[in-house]
Design a protein around this motif. Structure first.
Motif, PDB file in Angstrom:
ATOM      1  N   LYS A   1     -10.929  17.352  -0.952  1.00 23.27           N
ATOM      2  CA  LYS A   1     -11.001  16.094  -1.698  1.00 23.27           C
ATOM      3  C   LYS A   1     -12.323  15.384  -1.418  1.00 23.27           C
ATOM      4  N   MET A   2     -12.732  15.351  -0.161  1.00 22.40           N
ATOM      5  CA  MET A   2     -13.987  14.682   0.194  1.00 22.40           C
ATOM      6  C   MET A   2     -15.192  15.415  -0.405  1.00 22.40           C
ATOM      7  N   ARG A   3     -15.163  16.752  -0.379  1.00 21.51           N
ATOM      8  CA  ARG A   3     -16.268  17.516  -0.989  1.00 21.51           C
ATOM      9  C   ARG A   3     -16.326  17.263  -2.498  1.00 21.51           C
ATOM     10  N   GLY A   4     -15.158  17.233  -3.115  1.00 19.80           N
ATOM     11  CA  GLY A   4     -15.137  16.935  -4.549  1.00 19.80           C
ATOM     12  C   GLY A   4     -15.651  15.549  -4.848  1.00 19.80           C
ATOM     13  N   ASN A   5     -15.294  14.590  -4.022  1.00 25.76           N
ATOM     14  CA  ASN A   5     -15.762  13.217  -4.224  1.00 25.76           C
ATOM     15  C   ASN A   5     -17.283  13.128  -4.141  1.00 25.76           C
ATOM     16  N   ASP A   6     -17.866  13.885  -3.190  1.00 29.18           N
ATOM     17  CA  ASP A   6     -19.332  13.878  -3.060  1.00 29.18           C
ATOM     18  C   ASP A   6     -19.995  14.400  -4.327  1.00 29.18           C
ATOM     19  N   CYS A   7     -19.427  15.458  -4.905  1.00 23.65           N
ATOM     20  CA  CYS A   7     -19.976  16.010  -6.153  1.00 23.65           C
ATOM     21  C   CYS A   7     -19.772  15.056  -7.322  1.00 23.65           C
TER      22      CYS A   7
ATOM     23  N   ARG B   1     -22.261  13.062 -10.371  1.00 23.62           N
ATOM     24  CA  ARG B   1     -21.919  13.584 -11.692  1.00 23.62           C
ATOM     25  C   ARG B   1     -21.865  15.111 -11.762  1.00 23.62           C
ATOM     26  N   GLY B   2     -21.601  15.710 -10.656  1.00 26.02           N
ATOM     27  CA  GLY B   2     -21.400  17.167 -10.651  1.00 26.02           C
ATOM     28  C   GLY B   2     -19.939  17.463 -10.913  1.00 26.02           C
ATOM     29  N   TYR B   3     -19.515  17.197 -12.141  1.00 25.49           N
ATOM     30  CA  TYR B   3     -18.089  17.236 -12.466  1.00 25.49           C
ATOM     31  C   TYR B   3     -17.495  18.637 -12.387  1.00 25.49           C
ATOM     32  N   VAL B   4     -18.263  19.643 -12.752  1.00 21.58           N
ATOM     33  CA  VAL B   4     -17.740  21.016 -12.699  1.00 21.58           C
ATOM     34  C   VAL B   4     -17.501  21.432 -11.252  1.00 21.58           C
ATOM     35  N   ASP B   5     -18.473  21.168 -10.373  1.00 26.00           N
ATOM     36  CA  ASP B   5     -18.303  21.513  -8.958  1.00 26.00           C
ATOM     37  C   ASP B   5     -17.192  20.689  -8.332  1.00 26.00           C
TER      38      ASP B   5
END
Length: 416
Positions: free
Chosen positions: A95-101, A105-109
């Motif tokens: 979740k934290m890694r996704g939040n950083d992306c 605006r790195g929505y795909v990552d």
């Protein structure tokens, strides 16, 4: 077990078999390689008769062959083994890694990180739904607090992935994730908001309005939901106006079509449509100047064919009261007619009849008089007139009749 360990084990087995003495003193010694092969040869499993459905069901249990990704736990289990720590710790980490992306605006990552976290925690949730006891990597049973935390993080992961889908215009995936979050927590206002946004984006107005109303029932002062509610009202009005205009346009087209049919019938004009009508854009047979007035005159697209020279001219609107001479007067002289044989007085004109013959058309006769004989068909809304130099007209007529007769005979033979 790693591949390397299996290979080493096989090599040790081969060496041991080569060093073993023969148990029978007078037995014929076998090559070491053959003994090793026999020793390591696996026993064949018993043959099991299965139906096609049973075979496919077994294959679907294997991650390499399965066809249903979401319902197969094996792949999720294999993926979960790649991570150390508890499912909750791994879920929070993704979740934290996704939040950083997402922040950059790195929505795909971001979506991929959220998906990994969902895979881990969803597997735990499914185990509990089946009545299984979930434990930590150390074998300790998950506490009620641990389970509640897992569900809270899983709901957040669903909502964050829904936000990615919304940014990527994956609207169906967005409201699907919102639905999953709502199953975990029916009071999740963000799930109502994002689901309403996704439904509104594809003009599913009633569903968007229903979801938005449910969200406002939970939090009547939520500004985001209030804005979506206003957007729904505006879009509903736009869709209603659009639908109204579409209905009016269709009704007008239908009314004009009926008027045109009535006009053709009153004039005794025959029409026929083929399977491959020509592309003519907005050019069509219609009543002018007012297509809604039955007293208007009929206008027809017309093509002038020059069979002797394989050329043609197109007349967009040939009024029923006009004569062919009126149009030939501005069409001639033809730019490709270098010898000047095509003149108003030097040509003869013909139209085909419905039974395969030809009808000579007077150049000073109104078009309505020719079409109103009931002998000529207007095919695909286009009148076709053959124009020939008078000195070549007779020969062309004879050739045309023979070709048509042969064509009709062939068609009759094929039908019989």
């Amino acid at each position: 077990m790693k591949i390397e360990e299996i290979s080493d084990g096989m090599e040790r087995t081969n060496l041991e078999e080569e060093q073993k003495p023969s148990s029978a003193g007078n037995a014929t010694p076998q090559p070491a390689s053959q003994n090793a092969a026999e020793a390591t040869k696996p026993e064949l499993p018993p043959i099991k008769k299965q139906t096609f459905e049973e075979v496919m069901a077994d294959l679907n249990k294997c991650p390499l062959f399965m066809t249903d990704m979401e319902e197969n736990d094996d792949i999720a289990a294999l993926q979960a083994l790649n991570y150390e720590g508890t499912p909750l710790e791994n879920g929070i980490d993704f979740k934290m890694r996704g939040n950083d992306c997402f922040k950059v605006r790195g929505y795909v990552d971001a979506r991929e990180f959220y998906s990994k976290g969902i895979q881990i925690l969803f597997l735990e949730e499914r185990k509990r739904a089946r009545g299984e006891v979930t434990t930590s990597p150390e074998g300790v049973e998950d506490s009620a607090e641990e389970i509640a935390s897992q569900r809270d993080v899983l709901g957040t992961l669903y909502m964050n992935r829904a936000a990615c889908h919304l940014e990527l215009d994956n609207y169906r995936s967005c409201w699907t994730d919102c639905a999953a979050a709502l199953r975990l927590n029916p009071t999740n206002v963000k799930a109502h908001y994002r689901s309403a946004k996704a439904l509104l984006a594809v003009d599913r107005i009633e569903e968007a309005d229903d979801v938005c109303a449910r969200g406002l029932a939970l939090d009547s002062e939520n500004k985001a939901l209030k804005q979506v509610a206003e957007d729904i009202v505006k879009r509903a009005k736009q869709v209603d106006e659009k639908n109204k205009k579409t209905a009016e346009r269709l009704a007008t087209a239908k009314r004009r079509e009926l008027l045109l049919r009535a006009a053709l019938k009153a004039r005794n004009i025959l029409t026929r449509t083929t399977g491959q009508p020509p592309e003519m854009g907005d050019t069509k047979m219609e009543l002018v100047p007012d297509p809604d007035d039955p007293r208007s005159s009929l206008s027809l697209p017309t093509v002038l064919l020059y069979p002797e020279d394989l050329e043609s001219d197109f007349i967009k609107a040939f009024n029923e009261m006009q004569t062919l001479e009126e149009h030939l007067s501005y069409v001639f002289p033809l730019p490709w007619d270098k010898q000047g044989v095509y003149t108003v007085g030097g040509v003869s004109c013909y139209v085909e009849t419905k039974d395969g013959g030809v009808l000579k058309m007077g150049k000073r006769v109104p078009l309505l008089k020719v079409l109103g004989t009931g002998k000529v068909e207007v095919v695909d809304q286009v009148v076709r007139i053959h124009v020939l130099p008078t000195n070549k007209a007779h020969a062309w007529v004879e050739t045309f009749k023979k070709a048509k007769a042969a064509e009709l005979a062939k068609a009759k033979a094929e039908r019989s």
